[in-house]
Each structure stands twice: as structure tokens, then as C-alpha cells.
Design a protein around this motif. Structure first.
Motif, short mmCIF file in Angstrom:
data_model
loop_
_atom_site.label_atom_id
_atom_site.label_comp_id
_atom_site.label_asym_id
_atom_site.label_seq_id
_atom_site.Cartn_x
_atom_site.Cartn_y
_atom_site.Cartn_z
N SER A 4 -67.73 -9.49 44.77
CA SER A 4 -67.24 -8.95 46.03
C SER A 4 -65.83 -9.46 46.30
N GLU A 5 -65.20 -8.94 47.35
CA GLU A 5 -63.79 -9.23 47.60
C GLU A 5 -63.56 -10.73 47.78
N GLY A 6 -62.56 -11.23 47.08
CA GLY A 6 -62.21 -12.64 47.18
C GLY A 6 -62.86 -13.53 46.14
N GLY A 7 -63.97 -13.07 45.57
CA GLY A 7 -64.64 -13.86 44.56
C GLY A 7 -65.25 -15.13 45.13
N LEU A 8 -65.26 -16.19 44.35
CA LEU A 8 -65.92 -17.43 44.74
C LEU A 8 -65.04 -18.35 45.58
N LEU A 9 -63.81 -17.98 45.79
CA LEU A 9 -62.91 -18.59 46.78
C LEU A 9 -62.40 -19.99 46.43
N THR A 10 -63.24 -20.93 46.04
CA THR A 10 -62.79 -22.30 45.79
C THR A 10 -63.35 -22.82 44.47
N ASP A 11 -62.65 -23.81 43.91
CA ASP A 11 -63.13 -24.41 42.67
C ASP A 11 -64.41 -25.20 42.90
N GLU A 12 -64.60 -25.72 44.09
CA GLU A 12 -65.84 -26.44 44.39
C GLU A 12 -67.04 -25.51 44.26
N ILE A 13 -66.90 -24.29 44.75
CA ILE A 13 -67.98 -23.32 44.63
C ILE A 13 -68.14 -22.89 43.18
N ARG A 14 -67.04 -22.73 42.48
CA ARG A 14 -67.11 -22.33 41.07
C ARG A 14 -67.85 -23.37 40.25
N CYS A 15 -67.67 -24.64 40.55
CA CYS A 15 -68.37 -25.69 39.81
C CYS A 15 -69.88 -25.55 39.96
N GLN A 16 -70.32 -24.98 41.05
CA GLN A 16 -71.75 -24.79 41.27
C GLN A 16 -72.24 -23.45 40.71
N VAL A 17 -71.40 -22.41 40.80
CA VAL A 17 -71.86 -21.05 40.48
C VAL A 17 -71.64 -20.69 39.02
N TRP A 18 -70.51 -21.05 38.45
CA TRP A 18 -70.26 -20.67 37.06
C TRP A 18 -71.39 -21.14 36.12
N PRO A 19 -71.92 -22.37 36.25
CA PRO A 19 -73.04 -22.74 35.38
C PRO A 19 -74.26 -21.85 35.58
N LYS A 20 -74.50 -21.41 36.80
CA LYS A 20 -75.65 -20.54 37.05
C LYS A 20 -75.43 -19.16 36.43
N LEU A 21 -74.21 -18.67 36.49
CA LEU A 21 -73.93 -17.36 35.89
C LEU A 21 -74.10 -17.41 34.37
N LEU A 22 -73.88 -18.57 33.78
CA LEU A 22 -74.02 -18.71 32.33
C LEU A 22 -75.34 -19.39 31.94
N ASN A 23 -76.15 -19.69 32.94
CA ASN A 23 -77.45 -20.32 32.68
C ASN A 23 -77.30 -21.63 31.91
N VAL A 24 -76.43 -22.49 32.41
CA VAL A 24 -76.16 -23.79 31.79
C VAL A 24 -76.71 -24.89 32.70
N ASN A 25 -77.43 -25.81 32.11
CA ASN A 25 -77.98 -26.95 32.84
C ASN A 25 -76.89 -28.01 33.04
N THR A 26 -76.52 -28.25 34.28
CA THR A 26 -75.42 -29.19 34.56
C THR A 26 -75.85 -30.65 34.42
N ASN A 27 -77.14 -30.88 34.26
CA ASN A 27 -77.63 -32.26 34.15
C ASN A 27 -77.66 -32.76 32.71
N GLU A 28 -77.37 -31.89 31.77
CA GLU A 28 -77.37 -32.33 30.38
C GLU A 28 -76.20 -33.28 30.12
N PRO A 29 -76.37 -34.26 29.24
CA PRO A 29 -75.29 -35.23 28.97
C PRO A 29 -74.10 -34.56 28.27
N LEU A 30 -72.96 -35.20 28.39
CA LEU A 30 -71.74 -34.70 27.75
C LEU A 30 -71.92 -34.65 26.24
N LEU A 31 -71.53 -33.52 25.66
CA LEU A 31 -71.61 -33.39 24.22
C LEU A 31 -70.58 -34.30 23.55
#
Length: 351
Positions: A4-31
Motif C-alpha cells: 500500500s501507499e508509503g510501504g513500511l515507512l521505517t527501518d524499525e518496521i522493516r526489521c520486523q516485517v522483512w523476515p516475515k515476508l521471507l519466512n526467516v526465523n530471527t532467533n537463529e544464531p548468526l551464520l
């Protein structure tokens, strides 16, 4: 929000939403890797050269020490993903995508997100040859032809081809747009959509510049020069909306048949592009949509006015598009029946 217009607006929101859009578990340890990838990787020298040339991709005024540290992280992310996925091949422009994720979500999350993206949305760009990339570019002209046959014929007569859009496609426009805000806005949109959405967006840019193109001399050099210089002041929200409309009206499964017919007529070698062929020829998520929601996707006249004349509520269209692209992305990712996936996405988007 992403479509929708404006998209996700802030990087803080993107940090939460982009992993969900890609189905990535944010709790996994750093590769991490125990290997000395900078000495072992065959791609290191090319990656190093590309990263050193990426100065303009960092915010103006960033201290040199901070930027240099981010460039080192950028090299590490790329080499690690390539090492973990030997079927993937590095290409120039890949670093433009990786640096966008790095700047938005940081090294740990960027590594996980880009690895997932590389094995799904970007997979065809990372083959050992450019056959699949060329095949995706072949969708550009059929989209333009559906909307504006005059512009299509002019470009065909000029023999300009589609190579002008190559850097747009393989970097998700990160390489050609100078304003970082516009880049991440497009990434919001592309991450929420079918993997072929960037080619639809490329088409609406060309259609938006119709008069400029038609005012050119009808020769390859003139038209290619014009189109390869992408304007920086495009009406991005309008073009994003139009790209979504075009995806719903001319879904990939329909365009695939036109591309195949065109290739046969020109006796060109057919690309493999196996994942997309499977998704479009066997699963046809747009057909599932028509069966399940017959009132939402009515046949409409294919006219030049497709980019300007409203037909239905835009958010209804984008919601329909969201289901279509989710099914398409799922098909590309896991090669399952769209009929099996449809109920899940139906519940998510049409509660």
C-alpha cells in the motif's frame, strides 16, 4: 502495508516485517564459517572490486571508518552465502542488493534474509549462465505490448531490445536509484510480491516515459541511451500501484505463453527457467484465484488506458494480487500444488 501507499515507512518496521515476508526465523544464531573465505573463494577479488565501487550506496556524510567497517561486513556476507550455497554464482549487481539489507537490518539479519532471497527470488540470476535472466527480461516487451502497442512497435523497430533494463532487474533497482528511500520502498513492494514483480515495475517505467521514447530517433543507440538513464524523480507510488494493477490484469502465466510464442517465431533458444515454468504451466495460481473468487478477476478490455483508468478499488486489486503473488512465490520456493497452498493464503488475506 508493504504493497500500500508509503510501504513500511521505517527501518524499525522493516526489521520486523522483512523476515516475515521471507519466512526467516530471527532467533537463529548468526551464520559463521571456520574457513578463511577471503583466501579460498574464487569470487573474492570480484566481490572486493564491486564493494570498493559501492561508495555511493552509503548515506552521504557517513564517517569513513563506519563505512569501511560496513564494506568489510558486506564482503563477509556475500562470501559466506556463496560458500554455504555452492549452486549459486556471484554476479555484478548482487552486492547492491546485499548492501541494502545490511544498511536496513544489520549484518546478522541481512545474512539470513539475503541467503533466503538468493535461493528464491534471485535464484535465476545466480545460475552459471544468463539464460534464465534473459528469459525473465523477455517478459518486458509483452507487458508493454498489452498496454501500448504503438510504443511496443516503436521499440521493436528501433531494435533496442531489453538489455537497458538488465541492471534494474538484477539489482532490484538498487544500482540505478540514488535515493536510498526509494530503493527500500521498492524492496518493501518486491518482497511482498511475486518474484517477477520487478519486471512489471520496469515495464511501467518505460510506459511512463512513452512520450520521451516516441520523441527519440527510431534507432537502437538513441532509444537505448534514453532508457538506460533512469530518471530519479519518478512518481514511485503511482508506478508501484500501476505495476500491481498490471500483474493482476496480465498475470505471468498468460505472458509466459506469449513469450514462448514469440521465441518460437523468432527461432530463439528456449530458456529453461524451470521453476517458473512449473509454477505457471502446472500450478497457475491466477487460475486458482478465478475459481475461488470469480467476482474479483473479471476479464477487462486491454486498452492503453490500463495505466490511467480506474476499474475497481485499488486495495481490492492489491489484495487479490497479494494472494496471487504469495501463491506464485510459494510455488517457486517449495514446488507444491497451488491448490494445497490456497486455503492458507486465503485465510491470511481474506479473513
Amino acid at each position: 502495508m508493504a504493497i500500500s501507499e508509503g510501504g513500511l515507512l521505517t527501518d524499525e518496521i522493516r526489521c520486523q516485517v522483512w523476515p516475515k515476508l521471507l519466512n526467516v526465523n530471527t532467533n537463529e544464531p548468526l551464520l559463521v564459517s571456520s574457513k578463511d573465505l577471503r583466501h579460498m573463494s574464487k569470487d573474492y577479488q570480484q566481490v572486493l572490486l564491486d564493494v570498493r565501487r559501492s561508495l555511493r550506496r552509503f548515506p552521504p556524510g557517513m564517517p569513513d571508518e563506519q563505512r569501511e567497517g560496513l564494506q568489510e561486513e558486506l564482503i563477509d556476507i556475500i562470501l559466506l552465502i556463496l560458500d554455504r550455497n555452492p549452486q549459486l554464482h556471484y554476479y555484478q549487481g548482487y552486492h547492491d542488493i546485499v548492501v541494502t539489507f545490511l544498511l536496513v537490518v544489520g549484518k546478522k539479519l541481512a545474512t539470513s534474509l539475503v541467503e533466503k532471497l538468493s535461493t528464491h527470488h534471485l535464484r535465476d540470476f545466480m545460475d552459471p549462465t544468463m539464460d534464465n535472466t534473459k528469459h525473465i527480461l523477455n517478459f518486458l516487451m509483452p507487458i508493454i505490448d498489452q498496454v501500448n502497442p504503438e510504443l511496443h512497435d516503436f521499440m521493436q523497430n528501433a531494435e533496442v531490445g531489453t538489455i537497458f533494463a538488465l541492471s534494474w532487474l538484477i539489482s532490484w533497482f538498487g544500482h540505478v536509484l540514488s535515493d536510498f528511500r526509494h530503493v527500500v520502498r521498492l524492496y518493501d513492494f518486491f518482497l511482498a510480491c511475486h518474484p517477477l514483480m520487478p519486471i512489471y515495475f520496469a515495464a511501467v517505467i518505460v510506459l511512463y516515459r512513452e512520450q520521451e521514447v516516441l520523441d527519440c530517433d527510431c534507432d537502437m543507440a538513441s532509444v537505448h541511451h534514453l532508457l538506460s538513464q533512469i530518471p530519479q524523480d519518478l512518481p514511485y507510488e503511482t508506478l508501484i500501484s500501476r505495476a500491481g494493477d498490471l500483474f493482476v490484469q496480465f498475470p505471468p502465466s498468460e505472458l509466459a505463453r506469449e513469450v514462448a510464442a514469440q521465441q518460437e517465431a523468432e527461432r530463439t533458444a528456449a530458456s529453461t527457467f524451470k521453476d517458473f515454468e512449473l509454477a505457471s504451466a502446472q500450478q497457475r495460481p491466477d487460475m486458482v484465484l478465478r475459481q475461488r473468487f470469480p467476482g474479483l478477476l473479471r476479464p477487462e478490455a486491454r486498452t492503453k488506458g490500463v495505466l490511467t483508468k480506474p476499474r475497481t478499488n485499488r486495495f481490492v486489486k492489491l489484495a487479490v494480487m497479494g494472494l496471487t503473488v504469495a501463491l506464485g512465490a510459494a510455488a517457486l520456493a517449495v514446488v507444491k500444488s497451488a491448490l494445497e497452498w490456497a486455503p492458507k493464503f486465503q485465510l491470511q488475506l481474506f479473513p
